[in-house]
Design a protein around this motif. Structure first.
Motif, PDB file in Angstrom:
ATOM      1  N   ASP A 297       0.670  -1.124   0.059  1.00  7.53           N
ATOM      2  CA  ASP A 297       0.060  -0.011  -0.021  1.00  7.53           C
ATOM      3  C   ASP A 297       0.862   1.318  -0.076  1.00  7.53           C
ATOM      4  OD1 ASP A 297       0.838   0.048   2.402  1.00  7.53           O
ATOM      5  OD2 ASP A 297      -1.180   0.336   3.568  1.00  7.53           O
ATOM      6  N   SER A 298       0.042   2.454  -0.140  1.00  9.04           N
ATOM      7  CA  SER A 298       1.307   3.585  -0.370  1.00  9.04           C
ATOM      8  C   SER A 298       1.944   4.026   0.844  1.00  9.04           C
ATOM      9  CB  SER A 298       0.169   4.750  -0.477  1.00  9.04           C
ATOM     10  OG  SER A 298      -0.657   5.036   0.624  1.00  9.04           O
ATOM     11  N   VAL A 299       1.501   3.865   2.046  1.00  6.11           N
ATOM     12  CA  VAL A 299       2.268   3.826   3.337  1.00  6.11           C
ATOM     13  C   VAL A 299       3.377   2.969   3.390  1.00  6.11           C
ATOM     14  CG1 VAL A 299       2.123   4.280   5.859  1.00  6.11           C
ATOM     15  CG2 VAL A 299       0.182   4.668   4.558  1.00  6.11           C
ATOM     16  N   SER A 300       3.218   1.676   3.128  1.00  2.00           N
ATOM     17  CA  SER A 300       4.627   0.615   3.146  1.00  2.00           C
ATOM     18  C   SER A 300       5.331   0.956   2.233  1.00  2.00           C
ATOM     19  CB  SER A 300       4.040  -0.615   3.361  1.00  2.00           C
ATOM     20  OG  SER A 300       3.247  -0.921   2.204  1.00  2.00           O
ATOM     21  N   GLN A 301       5.116   1.394   0.850  1.00  3.43           N
ATOM     22  CA  GLN A 301       5.878   1.431  -0.251  1.00  3.43           C
ATOM     23  C   GLN A 301       6.579   2.717   0.102  1.00  3.43           C
ATOM     24  OE1 GLN A 301       3.912   2.169  -4.090  1.00  3.43           O
ATOM     25  NE2 GLN A 301       5.470   0.761  -4.987  1.00  3.43           N
ATOM     26  N   TYR A 303       7.707   4.008   2.879  1.00  3.08           N
ATOM     27  CA  TYR A 303       8.903   3.845   3.732  1.00  3.08           C
ATOM     28  C   TYR A 303       9.707   2.693   3.333  1.00  3.08           C
ATOM     29  CZ  TYR A 303      10.409   0.990   7.882  1.00  3.08           C
ATOM     30  OH  TYR A 303      10.979   0.291   9.023  1.00  3.08           O
ATOM     31  N   LEU A 304       9.468   1.675   2.459  1.00  5.07           N
ATOM     32  CA  LEU A 304      10.314   0.899   1.927  1.00  5.07           C
ATOM     33  C   LEU A 304      11.320   1.480   0.881  1.00  5.07           C
ATOM     34  CD1 LEU A 304       8.497  -2.466   1.853  1.00  5.07           C
ATOM     35  CD2 LEU A 304      10.157  -1.562   3.475  1.00  5.07           C
ATOM     36  N   GLN A 305      10.692   2.285   0.112  1.00  3.28           N
ATOM     37  CA  GLN A 305      11.550   3.008  -1.143  1.00  3.28           C
ATOM     38  C   GLN A 305      12.520   4.034  -0.334  1.00  3.28           C
ATOM     39  OE1 GLN A 305       8.331   4.766  -3.664  1.00  3.28           O
ATOM     40  NE2 GLN A 305       8.430   3.026  -4.852  1.00  3.28           N
TER      41      GLN A 305
END
Length: 455
Positions: A297-301, A303-305
């Protein structure tokens, strides 16, 4: 009477014979099956190699998935020996029939017992995994049921020889053992299945094992009770109080130990507080190192990017999720990731998107774990353990007929106890209902001690 109806009738007659078979006779049959399987090992391997050669062509043509192909092989490694040892394991299990689950003295001379009995005739439909022929046949016999098997066309030759070997073994039992070879039968075509699904007069329960489309088709095209599950959409929730080392081990195992299995994790839910530290990054790195694609989802993406956007190896494994990803059984090195506010949000997501199979929470907080395990509507709810433990063998059932997400009769991995039902047996002395009621004799309804059973 056509051939399929005759086959079903033969299975029904066999199931009647099995009602009175002793546990010793059942075990004798199972050990004979194991012996003949071992003796015919090379013939079985030749049939399996033929199926694999034909299946490889289908894989290369894009007509058969790689996951199904992997399930087909019983030659490599210790797969065949595992099949044989599984038969022995079943003989060591208690006989699930003839067990008293309730005993009541209705009157001084009227006793009522609830006793476990076989279901009757099972129809099992499965894809790939030819070892299912052996597993289910042995579980059926141990529980006193007859079984009709239909495997996937990709394993036609292996399924046929395994069923033939089992029938040969039953045919060679001594005259003192009444188990007939018609207790295990196999059919080959879809037309056979369509005909059997109409024969609720003879078939008592259908157990489908396979794709969502297969199970849905069975459920929508028969009056016979269906025991099974359509999807294996399992989730792991990482709570804010999760131990990162445990979390990484559990999530990687749940996703990669055997991605093609129905108990593999397909969704990873992450408490938002874990994004305030490197905790989630460490878990994600474990997945990325295992070559898992994360549909975020946008939040985890974001964070990981931020952490891995410059890593060429990792960033290709980070993709944007769409809503349907959270209801998808990937059966591959892919997992959907979503950040949630707390455990209640995780529970809500799982109950909305999951398949009621198996879900796990990783946390060091016992109260949070209890909240999750109480409220998640699934056949299996785990605390600090991989979803891959949802398996009949790992549960100590010897093997399993399948996994059920039903809420009646049997749920979760279905072993011997899921293949019996019960009947009520009353022992009287000329008793009639008209003698009891207001102003007449009262019912006692006193429990009967096992030492006083007179079955």
């Amino acid at each position: 009477m056509n051939a399929i109806e005759q086959l079903a009738r033969d299975a029904r007659l066999a199931s009647v014979s099995l009602q009175s078979v002793t546990n010793e006779q059942k075990n004798e049959a199972l050990l004979r099956i194991k012996q003949v399987l071992a003796e015919r090992k090379q013939d079985i391997f030749k049939a399996n190699e033929k199926d694999k050669e034909l299946a490889e062509v289908q894989v290369n043509a894009g007509k058969l998935s790689g996951s199904l192909f992997k399930r087909l092989d019983i030659c490599n490694g210790d797969k065949f020996e595992t099949i044989l040892s599984g038969v022995s394991d079943i003989t060591k299990l208690d006989d699930p029939t003839k067990k008293v689950t309730m005993a009541t003295k209705v009157d001084t001379d009227l006793a009522l017992y609830r006793v476990t009995v076989p279901v009757g005739v099972l129809l099992t439909i499965f894809e790939a995994r030819p070892e299912v022929v052996v597993n289910i046949s042995c579980l059926a016999l141990k529980s006193g049921n007859a079984v009709i098997l239909k495997g996937g066309k990709e394993a036609t030759h292996t399924n046929a020889i395994l069923a033939s070997v089992i029938q040969d073994a039953l045919s060679s039992l001594p005259d003192s053992n009444p188990i007939p070879k018609t207790a295990v039968q196999i059919v080959e075509t879809r037309e056979d299945i369509s005909a059997l699904l109409d024969l609720d007069r003879y078939v008592d329960m259908v157990v489908p094992r396979g794709s969502n489309s297969l199970v849905k088709y069975i459920q929508n095209n028969t009056r016979i009770p269906v025991l099974g599950h359509a999807d294996g959409i399992c989730s792991v929730y990482l709570d804010k109080e999760a131990d990162v080392i445990k979390a990484t081990r559990i999530v990687v195992d749940a996703k990669t130990n055997y991605p093609a299995a129905c108990n593999a994790a397909e969704t990873l839910l992450v408490h938002e507080d874990l994004l305030k530290t490197d905790a989630f990054a460490k878990v994600a790195q474990g997945l990325l190192d295992a070559q898992v694609t994360l549909k975020c989802d946008s939040v985890s993406q974001t964070y990981l990017q931020t952490r891995y956007g410059d890593n060429e190896q990792y960033k290709t494994k980070l993709e944007s999720a769409v809503e349907e990803d959270y209801s998808t059984e990937f059966l591959d090195h892919i997992i959907a990731v979503k950040v949630v506010g707390d455990v209640s949000d995780a529970v809500e997501h799982i109950n909305d998107h999951g398949s009621k199979h198996t879900d796990s929470i990783v946390t060091e907080n016992a109260a949070t774990a209890d909240y999750f395990m109480t409220r998640v509507d699934a056949a299996g709810c785990y605390w600090n353990a991989s979803t891959r433990f949802a398996d009949g063998f790992r549960y100590g059932f010897g093997a399993e007929v399948g996994v059920s997400t039903n809420k009646t009769h049997a749920r979760g991995p279905v072993g011997l106890e899921g293949l019996v039902i019960y009947k009520y047996r009353a022992y009287g002395n000329g008793n009639i209902a008209g003698d009891y009621g207001t102003g007449k004799k009262p019912f006692l309804h006193d429990p009967i001690s096992p030492s006083d059973y007179h079955l």
